[in-house]
Design a protein around this motif. Structure first.
Motif, short mmCIF file in Angstrom:
data_model
loop_
_atom_site.label_atom_id
_atom_site.label_comp_id
_atom_site.label_asym_id
_atom_site.label_seq_id
_atom_site.Cartn_x
_atom_site.Cartn_y
_atom_site.Cartn_z
N VAL A 2 26.55 67.41 1.05
CA VAL A 2 27.36 67.68 2.29
C VAL A 2 26.86 66.90 3.21
CG1 VAL A 2 26.17 69.70 2.99
CG2 VAL A 2 28.41 69.73 3.69
N ASP A 3 28.02 66.42 4.24
CA ASP A 3 27.84 65.58 5.37
C ASP A 3 27.41 64.12 5.06
OD1 ASP A 3 29.02 67.29 7.29
OD2 ASP A 3 27.01 68.10 7.72
N HIS A 4 27.35 63.72 3.84
CA HIS A 4 26.82 62.26 3.66
C HIS A 4 28.16 61.49 3.75
CE1 HIS A 4 22.61 62.81 1.74
NE2 HIS A 4 22.70 63.63 3.06
N GLY A 5 29.22 62.11 3.77
CA GLY A 5 30.47 61.11 4.14
C GLY A 5 31.45 61.17 3.17
N LYS A 6 31.63 61.97 2.21
CA LYS A 6 32.78 61.90 1.35
C LYS A 6 34.13 61.93 1.97
CE LYS A 6 31.43 65.81 -0.99
NZ LYS A 6 30.33 66.00 0.09
N SER A 7 34.33 62.99 2.62
CA SER A 7 35.80 62.84 3.32
C SER A 7 35.94 61.78 4.08
CB SER A 7 36.03 64.21 4.25
OG SER A 7 35.12 65.14 3.72
N THR A 8 35.06 61.13 4.94
CA THR A 8 35.13 60.03 5.82
C THR A 8 35.46 58.77 4.78
OG1 THR A 8 33.69 60.86 7.03
CG2 THR A 8 34.28 58.35 7.21
N LEU A 9 34.81 58.85 3.58
CA LEU A 9 34.95 57.74 2.72
C LEU A 9 36.47 57.89 2.09
CD1 LEU A 9 33.99 55.24 0.86
CD2 LEU A 9 33.27 56.99 -0.80
N THR B 78 38.02 57.31 15.79
CA THR B 78 38.85 57.80 14.64
C THR B 78 37.94 58.65 13.33
OG1 THR B 78 40.13 56.27 15.20
CG2 THR B 78 40.51 57.20 13.00
N GLU B 79 38.20 59.87 13.16
CA GLU B 79 37.70 60.72 12.14
C GLU B 79 38.39 60.87 10.88
OE1 GLU B 79 35.28 62.16 10.95
OE2 GLU B 79 33.73 62.13 12.54
N TRP B 80 38.01 59.91 9.99
CA TRP B 80 38.66 59.79 8.76
C TRP B 80 38.41 61.09 7.99
CZ3 TRP B 80 42.36 56.61 8.69
CH2 TRP B 80 42.25 55.54 9.61
N VAL C 249 24.93 53.12 6.69
CA VAL C 249 23.94 52.06 7.10
C VAL C 249 24.06 51.55 8.57
CG1 VAL C 249 23.52 51.18 4.51
CG2 VAL C 249 25.46 50.29 6.18
N ASP C 250 25.17 51.73 9.38
CA ASP C 250 25.02 51.46 10.61
C ASP C 250 23.92 52.15 11.42
OD1 ASP C 250 26.65 54.13 11.94
OD2 ASP C 250 27.25 53.63 9.72
N LEU C 251 23.60 53.76 10.76
CA LEU C 251 22.58 54.32 11.46
C LEU C 251 21.08 53.65 11.38
CD1 LEU C 251 23.53 57.92 10.34
CD2 LEU C 251 23.87 56.68 12.85
N ALA D 293 27.02 50.61 2.89
CA ALA D 293 28.29 50.69 3.50
C ALA D 293 28.14 51.71 4.51
CB ALA D 293 29.38 51.22 2.42
N SER D 294 29.19 51.27 5.32
CA SER D 294 29.83 52.52 6.52
C SER D 294 31.22 53.10 6.29
CB SER D 294 29.53 51.61 7.94
OG SER D 294 30.01 53.06 8.79
N ALA D 295 31.38 54.06 5.84
CA ALA D 295 32.55 54.64 5.53
C ALA D 295 33.42 54.71 6.85
CB ALA D 295 32.45 56.09 4.88
P1 GDP Z 1 31.16 65.17 3.71
O1 GDP Z 1 30.78 66.48 3.85
O2 GDP Z 1 30.53 64.57 2.57
O3 GDP Z 1 32.51 65.04 3.19
O4 GDP Z 1 31.19 64.49 5.13
P2 GDP Z 1 32.24 63.85 6.14
O5 GDP Z 1 32.97 62.93 5.49
O6 GDP Z 1 32.81 65.05 6.81
O7 GDP Z 1 31.04 63.22 7.38
C1 GDP Z 1 30.05 63.81 7.84
C2 GDP Z 1 29.84 63.27 9.02
O8 GDP Z 1 29.19 62.07 8.88
C3 GDP Z 1 30.98 63.19 10.20
O9 GDP Z 1 30.74 63.47 11.42
C4 GDP Z 1 31.34 61.77 9.90
O10 GDP Z 1 31.95 61.03 11.00
C5 GDP Z 1 29.97 61.04 9.67
N1 GDP Z 1 30.03 59.80 9.05
C6 GDP Z 1 30.74 59.46 7.83
N2 GDP Z 1 30.39 58.19 7.38
C7 GDP Z 1 29.83 57.74 8.41
C8 GDP Z 1 29.19 56.35 8.49
O11 GDP Z 1 29.38 55.57 7.88
N3 GDP Z 1 28.26 56.14 9.63
C9 GDP Z 1 28.30 57.30 10.50
N4 GDP Z 1 27.19 56.90 11.71
N5 GDP Z 1 28.81 58.52 10.46
C10 GDP Z 1 29.53 58.63 9.47
#
Ligand code: GDP
Length: 422
Positions: free
Chosen positions: A15-22, A52-54, A146-148, A180-182
């Motif tokens: 969770v929070d690793h970026g699935k939805s964003t991806l 922009t929050e994907w 990876v931007d972090l 990558a940076s989603a």
């Molecule tokens: P999920 O729980 O795996 O679906 O995660 P989300 O897609 O909701 O992302 C969790 C948080 O990580 C959100 O605040 C996103 O904006 C952030 N996030 C996702 N991808 C990236 C990325 O490539 N770089 C950074 N810095 N933040 C990201």
């Protein structure tokens, strides 16, 4: 025109690793978003003072689904250079597990999203384990955010190495690992200019390389009977051909019956009578003599029989919040069949902390194990094979609630010390 079936892809990760964003980013960058969606996302991101929050995209698809509007957000179709994919996404970890084990996600490939700064976490391990046990053959690790790490090569490679070491312990074959940076779209659908040292493919290039699902038509016939109904003095045996082909005149065996029958006719929904049909098609056949199979009977051919056993070694993905013990009874759902079974032995349990196996008396809540199921009758099945419907058993309780996934591995010998012998 021959239409290739869409390739299902699961996207998993902690969770929070970026699935939805991806998913949002991927749909956007490949032009797969409905009109107006992007403007909507930008507006709602702005309103909250965010870039922009994907991930809002999925939320908004989800809301539409909840309101019964249109979109089934658990299966999101998307087109990549004319090739069709379906992203199988599940809101929430438990729903994901259920989807995976019930075969809703009969996925060819998986993208495992790992936060590069945080590394693998609890759900990363669990999901990876599941991918391995389900037998997903093509795993792409997306090292996200990876931007972090300021796109720093040494740091990114160190993160990649630690994830690779974990996955190696699981025997999970990783096709590749993509930094990558989603959020910003780096190495998703277009090459990042922040990481000139990375020479591998972008995510979309990697997806385009995923092999097409193999044809099931050349395998031995398996037609699980779904229904038998009467129409104008004839009895029709209906079901979907899971593997192989069927021709009028073929001799088939019905379940465990000894006497063969002949296929007298084949009909499909909305089509004229056919001389043959193949895997994937739903058919209604008439038999000669006019024998009456039961729902759940497996039609097959004499020279290519399935495995027949009443004690079966199976993997188990246990979904309940309480432990499972020897002696508990369930129904094993297998295609259209349902068999009463009892847990005869717990052979080994997986320790989710270090992924080793141990001999346990019980399967812990939501744990993984290898068990033996015993039935009073003979069960016909094919051993579980990755990427196919073979051996995909599901355990249900009396109320028909799914309590576990049970990929069937093979017949089990009666072991000494087994507490239950039918
Ligand atoms: P999920 O729980 O795996 O679906 O995660 P989300 O897609 O909701 O992302 C969790 C948080 O990580 C959100 O605040 C996103 O904006 C952030 N996030 C996702 N991808 C990236 C990325 O490539 N770089 C950074 N810095 N933040 C990201």
């Amino acid at each position: 025109v021959h239409q290739e079936p869409a390739t299902p892809i699961v996207i998993v990760g902690h969770v929070d690793h970026g699935k939805s964003t991806l998913i949002g980013r991927l749909l956007h960058d490949t032009d797969n978003l409905p009109d107006g969606k992007v403007a909507q996302i930008i507006a709602s991101s702005k309103k909250r003072g965010l870039k922009t929050e994907w991930s809002f995209l999925l939320d908004s698809l989800q809301i539409e689904r909840d309101q019964g509007v249109t979109v089934d957000s658990t299966r999101i179709p998307f087109l990549l250079d004319k090739r069709e994919f379906v992203i199988v996404d599940a809101p929430g970890h438990r729903q994901f597990l259920r989807n995976m084990i019930t075969g809703a996600a009969d996925a060819e490939a998986a993208v495992l999203v790992v936060d590069a700064a945080e590394g693998a976490r609890e759900q990363t391990r669990r999901h990876a384990m599941l991918l391995h046990l389900i037998g997903i053959r093509h795993v792409i690790v997306l090292l996200n955010k990876v931007d972090l790490l300021a796109f720093d090569q040494a740091k990114i490679e160190a993160a990649e190495k630690s994830v690779a070491e974990l996955l190696k312990k699981l025997d999970l074959e990783v096709a590749l690992s993509i930094p990558a940076s989603a959020r910003d779209g780096d190495n998703i659908a277009s090459r990042s200019d922040q990481m000139p040292w990375y020479k591998g493919p972008t995510l979309t290039e990697a997806l385009a390389q995923v092999p097409l699902p193999a044809s099931r038509a050349d395998l031995p016939l398996r037609l699980p009977v779904q229904d038998v109904y009467r129409f104008e003095d004839k009895r029709y045996v209906a079901g979907r051909i899971e593997r192989g082909r069927l021709r009028v005149g073929d001799t088939v065996i019905i379940g465990t019956q000894k006497t063969p029958a002949k296929i007298a006719s084949i009909a499909s929904w909305h089509t004229a009578p056919q001389v043959s049909a193949a895997a994937g098609q739903s058919v209604a056949v008439t038999l000669e003599p006019d024998v009456i199979p039961d729902r759940g009977d497996l039609l097959h051919k004499q020279d290519t029989p399935p495995v027949a056993a009443s004690r079966i070694r199976t993997r188990l993905f246990w979904l309940r919040q309480e432990p499972l013990r020897v002696g508990e009874s369930f129904h094993l759902r297998l295609a259209t069949a349902e068999h009463a079974v009892t847990v005869a032995a717990i052979n080994s349990v997986v320790n989710l902390d270090d992924l080793t196996e141990y001999a346990g008396e019980e399967v812990p809540a939501e744990g993984f194990a290898e068990i033996t199921l015993a039935a009073a009758e003979t069960i016909l099945f094919d051993a579980f094979a990755p990427g196919t419907a073979d051996g995909r058993g599901v355990l249900v309780d009396r109320q028909q609630r799914i309590v576990g996934g049970a990929p069937l591995l093979g017949p089990a010998a009666i072991a000494e010390g087994d507490k239950l012998i039918h």
